[in-house]
Design an enzyme around this catalytic site. Structure first.
Site, PDB file in Angstrom:
ATOM      1  CE  LYS A   1     -55.037 -42.029 -12.201  1.00 38.27           C
ATOM      2  NZ  LYS A   1     -56.333 -42.726 -12.405  1.00 38.27           N
TER       3      LYS A   1
ATOM      4  CE  LYS B   1     -61.232 -41.595 -18.199  1.00 41.01           C
ATOM      5  NZ  LYS B   1     -61.890 -42.675 -17.475  1.00 41.01           N
TER       6      LYS B   1
ATOM      7  NE  ARG C   1     -56.300 -50.476 -12.600  1.00 36.33           N
ATOM      8  CZ  ARG C   1     -57.504 -51.031 -12.497  1.00 36.33           C
ATOM      9  NH1 ARG C   1     -57.643 -52.339 -12.441  1.00 36.33           N
ATOM     10  NH2 ARG C   1     -58.584 -50.271 -12.428  1.00 36.33           N
TER      11      ARG C   1
ATOM     12  CG  ASP D   1     -57.069 -39.497 -13.486  1.00 35.57           C
ATOM     13  OD1 ASP D   1     -57.543 -39.860 -12.395  1.00 35.57           O
ATOM     14  OD2 ASP D   1     -56.770 -40.284 -14.400  1.00 35.57           O
TER      15      ASP D   1
ATOM     16  CG  ASP E   1     -57.633 -41.264 -17.586  1.00 30.85           C
ATOM     17  OD1 ASP E   1     -57.295 -41.781 -18.685  1.00 30.85           O
ATOM     18  OD2 ASP E   1     -58.214 -41.892 -16.683  1.00 30.85           O
TER      19      ASP E   1
ATOM     20  CD  GLU F   1     -55.346 -43.702 -16.253  1.00 28.26           C
ATOM     21  OE1 GLU F   1     -56.242 -44.476 -16.661  1.00 28.26           O
ATOM     22  OE2 GLU F   1     -55.572 -42.807 -15.413  1.00 28.26           O
TER      23      GLU F   1
END
Ligand code: BES
Ligand code: MN
Ligand code: ZN
Length: 493
Positions: free
Chosen positions: A267, A279, A353, A290, A272, A351
């Site tokens: 990933k 967030k 996945r 991330d 993010d 996001e």
């Protein structure tokens, strides 16, 4: 830093510093005892005087002692002899490396690898030693150039009791050096701020590595290419960002082309924000980490290029920046993945996945032997497992058991969570084949359930490294995990 191996007499060996272990009950390992004898029990007197206890973490630097040729002696506490294991050995190494740096001792001869540890081979001891010393050399300086540099060790010599141990020690040193360097690469990429480390930056790193090594080829798929492949799930994550998304594919070809590759998928969300499902502000800077799954894949590719094992490994990175904007994906939007399955994006903060699923479909074309994806996927994994181990999920019991053991052996622990069918229903959507969130319960597992819908054509496992990829607080920084565990898997199977 160089590692060399010597066998010979500990007492007559010429070295600037001789590292000797001692146990906390006053007993001495054989090589320490030999020096004690040759120096008229000088070490025993120092220990009796209480200058050093022998607990793990205790270190004492001594000037030259008559009877031993070394310029200095560094005594290192090894704890209880009966409790010595690989984990404790690794701690002892860390304290030893720090002491050498603190006292600015660039060249040293160590006897720690000669310590007998139940169920731990010479190869493993040498590997842990090299890994520990190499990672101890790393310090983040890129955007803090005036900070004091880490003192660099120059030559570390391993003194072994038996010439027969030379070959396994050499193998261990080579592996540990490569793994340590790979970890440092992963740490640096993780620590870089997101205004430097973008998807394009990660692509450049992967391309540059391939330029340097014949066994590696890198290919970067652009947004236009991904669009043609139908990777609308991956592309939906970067829609709100000014940065282009990228799918990076690194082929390490160490074996015949007929040999099926093992594939690592990382990933690579370079930041993010959560997107429209924004967030909260506190600690959001940490979402630069991330992309640590991607960083671990690049770290592994570095290590492979250095070690050149005979195997085929493909490293794939699904990279995007998750931002809110007028063009961003909105909650409720439905996207079609490369697999053809439609996805209702109920939360734009789930996001990881979304980028991984298209990468996992893309790799079907390589007919993989086994696939592992590595992702800072869920906060729930930190709640469940903390920072001790990464989460491991697989529908294949045998593969899960193999990876669990790799975690134990490399000291880079992973713990399995179940992926039973019953969890799948949490991903039900009224408007698409699948929803991208599974509600408040078992968030780490439902994230893996989502991925499992895209991995039916091969043997697959998922590692959630949300709790292990970086440290918070004063020592904030990327850890380089799970490079050791992944390398253990690749080198042993
Ligand atoms: N990158 C985060 C997961 C994360 C959060 C890792 C904190 C490390 C520390 C991921 O993209 C995310 O936001 N996950 C959500 C999923 C939820 C919306 C289902 C989470 O964990 O809250
Ligand atoms: Mn998120
Ligand atoms: Zn994320």
């Amino acid at each position: 830093m160089n590692f060399t191996i010597k066998t010979g007499n500990v007492v007559t060996l010429a070295t600037p510093v001789l590292v000797l272990g001692l146990f906390d009950d006053g007993t001495l390992p054989p090589l320490t005892a030999a020096v004690d004898m040759a120096t008229g029990k000088a070490l025993s007197r120092i220990i009796k005087a209480g200058d050093i206890k022998g607990k793990i973490g205790d270190v004492l630097l001594l000037q030259k002692i008559e009877g031993c040729r070394a310029q200095r002696i560094l005594l290192v506490g090894c704890g209880k002899a009966s409790e010595l294991d690989a984990k404790k050995f690794s701690k002892i190494l860390k304290h030893t490396g720090s002491a050498l740096q603190k006292y600015q001792l660039a060249a040293a001869t160590g006897t720690l690898a000669a310590l007998g540890i139940k169920d731990v081979s010479m190869e493993r001891k040498a590997q842990l030693l090299a890994q520990s010393f190499v990672t101890g050399q790393y310090k983040y300086l890129t955007t803090k150039p005036k900070a004091s540099k880490q003192f660099q060790l120059d030559t570390i010599t391993l003194l072994l009791a038996d010439a027969k141990e030379r070959a396994p020690a050499q193998r261990g040193l080579a592996a540990g050096t490569a793994i340590g360097k790979g970890m440092n690469v992963a740490r640096e990429l993780g620590n870089l701020p997101a205004n430097i480390c973008t998807p394009t930056y990660l692509s450049k790193q992967a391309l540059q590595l391939a330029k340097k090594h014949k066994l590696l080829q890198t290919q970067v798929l652009s947004e236009a290419q991904m669009k043609r492949l139908g990777m609308h799930s991956l592309l939906s994550v970067g829609h709100g960002s000014a940065q282009s998304s990228a799918l990076i594919v690194m082929h390490y070809c160490g074996a015949a082309a007929s040999e099926k590759p093992r594939i690592l998928v990382g990933k690579g969300i370079t930041f993010d924000t959560g997107g429209i499902s924004l967030k909260p502000g506190g600690g959001m800077d940490e979402m630069k980490y991330d992309m640590c799954g991607a960083a671990s894949v690049i770290g592994v590719m570095h290590a492979l290029c250095e070690l050149k094992p005979h195997m085929n490994v493909i490293g794939v990175i699904a990279s995007a920046e998750n931002m809110p904007s007028g063009t961003a994906t909105k909650p409720g939007d439905v996207v079609t993945s490369m697999s053809g399955q439609t996805i209702e994006v109920l939360n734009t903060d789930a996001e990881g996945r979304l980028v991984l699923c298209d990468a996992l479909t893309y790799i079907e074309r390589f007919k993989p032997k086994e696939v592992i994806d590595i992702a800072t996927l869920t906060g729930a994994c930190i709640t469940a497992l903390g920072s001790v181990c990464s989460g491991l999920m697989s529908t294949d019991d045998k593969f899960a058991a193999t990876l669990y053991q790799c975690g134990i052996d490399s000291l880079d622990l992973v713990w399995r969570l179940p992926l039973w069918e019953e969890y799948q229903e949490q991903l039900h959507s009224n408007f698409a084949d699948i929803a991208n969130i599974g509600g408040p319960k078992a968030g780490t597992i439902t994230a893996a359930c989502f991925l499992s819908r895209f991995t039916k054509k091969y043997t697959w496992a998922h590692l959630d490294i949300a709790g292990t990829a970086w440290l918070q607080g004063k020592d904030k920084g990327a850890t380089g995990r799970p490079v050791p565990m992944l390398m253990e898997y690749l080198l042993k199977h």
